[in-house]
Write a protein that holds these residues in place. Structure first.
Motif, mmCIF file in Angstrom:
data_model
loop_
_atom_site.group_PDB
_atom_site.id
_atom_site.type_symbol
_atom_site.label_atom_id
_atom_site.label_comp_id
_atom_site.label_asym_id
_atom_site.label_seq_id
_atom_site.Cartn_x
_atom_site.Cartn_y
_atom_site.Cartn_z
ATOM 1 N N PHE A 1 -5.957 28.331 -6.539
ATOM 2 C CA PHE A 1 -4.611 27.699 -6.306
ATOM 3 C C PHE A 1 -4.526 26.639 -5.331
ATOM 4 N N VAL A 2 -3.889 25.593 -5.440
ATOM 5 C CA VAL A 2 -3.550 24.676 -4.508
ATOM 6 C C VAL A 2 -1.935 24.295 -4.261
ATOM 7 N N ALA A 3 -1.342 24.494 -3.011
ATOM 8 C CA ALA A 3 -0.078 24.275 -2.640
ATOM 9 C C ALA A 3 0.136 23.392 -1.310
ATOM 10 N N SER A 4 1.030 22.801 -1.371
ATOM 11 C CA SER A 4 1.193 21.672 -0.165
ATOM 12 C C SER A 4 2.603 21.822 0.186
ATOM 13 N N GLY A 5 3.250 21.947 1.300
ATOM 14 C CA GLY A 5 4.605 21.476 1.563
ATOM 15 C C GLY A 5 5.345 22.626 1.903
ATOM 16 N N GLU A 6 6.381 22.665 2.812
ATOM 17 C CA GLU A 6 7.371 23.700 3.078
ATOM 18 C C GLU A 6 8.000 24.225 1.850
ATOM 19 N N GLY A 7 8.308 23.370 0.746
ATOM 20 C CA GLY A 7 9.194 23.751 -0.297
ATOM 21 C C GLY A 7 8.358 24.654 -1.161
ATOM 22 N N LYS A 8 6.803 24.793 -0.979
ATOM 23 C CA LYS A 8 6.231 25.756 -1.852
ATOM 24 C C LYS A 8 6.101 27.361 -1.107
ATOM 25 N N ALA A 9 6.486 27.254 0.434
ATOM 26 C CA ALA A 9 6.131 28.188 1.161
ATOM 27 C C ALA A 9 6.541 29.927 0.544
ATOM 28 N N GLU A 10 7.830 29.726 0.230
ATOM 29 C CA GLU A 10 8.407 30.985 -0.427
ATOM 30 C C GLU A 10 7.743 31.674 -1.343
ATOM 31 N N ALA A 11 7.519 30.575 -2.552
ATOM 32 C CA ALA A 11 6.755 30.962 -3.501
ATOM 33 C C ALA A 11 5.255 31.579 -3.391
ATOM 34 N N VAL A 12 4.667 30.756 -2.550
ATOM 35 C CA VAL A 12 3.364 31.464 -2.044
ATOM 36 C C VAL A 12 3.606 32.633 -1.277
ATOM 37 N N HIS B 1 1.854 8.609 -22.301
ATOM 38 C CA HIS B 1 2.889 8.647 -21.225
ATOM 39 C C HIS B 1 2.499 9.048 -20.131
ATOM 40 N N ALA B 2 3.330 8.391 -18.851
ATOM 41 C CA ALA B 2 2.928 8.638 -17.583
ATOM 42 C C ALA B 2 3.212 9.952 -16.963
ATOM 43 N N ASP B 3 4.109 10.855 -17.830
ATOM 44 C CA ASP B 3 4.092 12.285 -17.506
ATOM 45 C C ASP B 3 3.123 13.236 -17.864
ATOM 46 N N ARG B 4 2.183 12.917 -18.567
ATOM 47 C CA ARG B 4 1.342 13.704 -19.429
ATOM 48 C C ARG B 4 0.095 13.944 -18.393
ATOM 49 N N ASN B 5 -0.194 15.127 -18.237
ATOM 50 C CA ASN B 5 -1.313 15.652 -17.102
ATOM 51 C C ASN B 5 -2.615 14.817 -17.347
ATOM 52 N N ASP B 6 -2.743 14.982 -18.928
ATOM 53 C CA ASP B 6 -3.980 14.337 -18.982
ATOM 54 C C ASP B 6 -4.361 12.703 -18.743
ATOM 55 N N GLN B 7 -2.867 11.975 -18.928
ATOM 56 C CA GLN B 7 -3.010 10.849 -18.574
ATOM 57 C C GLN B 7 -3.074 10.641 -17.023
ATOM 58 N N GLY C 1 0.044 17.763 -11.305
ATOM 59 C CA GLY C 1 0.861 17.989 -10.146
ATOM 60 C C GLY C 1 0.284 16.937 -8.895
ATOM 61 N N THR C 2 1.109 16.654 -7.901
ATOM 62 C CA THR C 2 0.923 15.841 -6.957
ATOM 63 C C THR C 2 -0.599 15.982 -6.159
ATOM 64 N N ILE C 3 -0.624 17.051 -5.703
ATOM 65 C CA ILE C 3 -1.595 17.276 -4.905
ATOM 66 C C ILE C 3 -3.069 17.418 -5.541
ATOM 67 N N ALA C 4 -2.904 18.116 -6.739
ATOM 68 C CA ALA C 4 -4.179 18.013 -7.658
ATOM 69 C C ALA C 4 -4.433 16.575 -7.785
ATOM 70 N N ASN C 5 -3.619 15.670 -8.259
ATOM 71 C CA ASN C 5 -3.901 14.295 -8.637
ATOM 72 C C ASN C 5 -4.561 13.456 -7.258
ATOM 73 N N ASP C 6 -4.008 13.950 -6.125
ATOM 74 C CA ASP C 6 -4.610 13.315 -4.795
ATOM 75 C C ASP C 6 -5.771 13.585 -4.802
ATOM 76 N N ALA C 7 -6.159 15.127 -5.113
ATOM 77 C CA ALA C 7 -7.773 15.503 -4.956
ATOM 78 C C ALA C 7 -8.563 14.846 -5.967
#
Length: 229
Positions: free
Chosen positions: A182-193, A73-79, A38-44
């Motif tokens: 857990f790590v989450a960022s952005g309004e799009g995650k607010a309801e799920a959180v 593949h660029a979509d793989r988490n390990d890559q 995920g974006t936030i994890a990779n930023d970290a």
């Protein structure tokens, strides 16, 4: 349960991760960590390496889920993790435990079962993102994998997020952890959180409700992700 609302979730996660790894190693442990994508994890992950107290040659790394696409593949988490920090910090290949890739000559179910045989009995730390629908790893709302009680890793077909084929750890594996962050960022995650942290709710509606650390569960949120709490 610890809920932290911070300005920069990625920076907070990176600092907390290195502090925790250094603490475990200071006690003679070789930490066992399940990474998330995920974006936030990779930023970290791109920020890792600031703490000289962490010996990255003594950290074992697994993944909570993976896209079943070819190795590299660029979509793989390990890559993505290799690009963000594994290669840069020289983490030995013997310490990195990627999930099988498409083209491994195994079926998806065989690949999941094979990965399960190499998992530790328990993790020191499991990192998880949260999808806008409340999914964690590749455990999606309403999917049968949410009811798995025996297998530690499972095949996933028809993922609502592409690509459709994935491997995911199950609740029994994810919950075999001292710490779950857990790590989450952005309004799009607010309801799920909000649903994940509500006093009541269904794991089938919000899979994030189904994972808890044995010692501690920690949520690292930016103000937008926490805005519905």
């Amino acid at each position: 349960m610890i809920v932290e609302v911070v300005d920069d979730a990625a920076a907070t996660l990176a600092s907390a991760l290195e502090t925790h790894l250094a603490h475990l190693q200071g006690g003679g442990r070789s930490p066992r960590v399940a990474l998330t994508g995920g974006t936030i994890a990779n930023d970290a992950y791109r920020l890792l390496g600031a703490d000289p107290g962490v010996d990255w040659s003594r950290v074992d790394l697994w993944w909570g889920d993976e896209r079943f696409v070819p190795e590299g593949h660029a979509d793989r988490n390990d890559q993505q993790a290799r690009d963000a920090f594994l290669d840069r910090l020289g983490v030995p290949a013997s310490r990195v435990h990627p999930m099988p890739a498409h083209g491994c000559s195994q079926s998806l179910a065989e690949a999941a079962d094979g990965y399960a045989t190499g998992l530790p009995a328990e993790f020191d730390l499991v990192l998880l993102g949260v999808g806008p629908d409340g999914h964690v790893a590749s455990l999606f709302p309403g999917f049968a994998q949410l009811d798995e009680t025996q297998r530690l890793a499972v095949e996933v077909f028809g993922s609502p997020k592409p690509p459709p084929e994935r491997i995911s750890l199950t609740f029994p594996a994810l919950n075999a952890a001292d710490q779950v962050w857990f790590v989450a960022s952005g309004e799009g995650k607010a309801e799920a959180v909000s649903r994940a942290l509500a006093p009541e709710g269904s794991v089938h509606q919000t899979p994030a409700r189904g994972v808890r650390g044995r010692v501690e569960t920690r949520w690292i949120l930016d103000p937008a992700a926490a805005s519905h709490l």
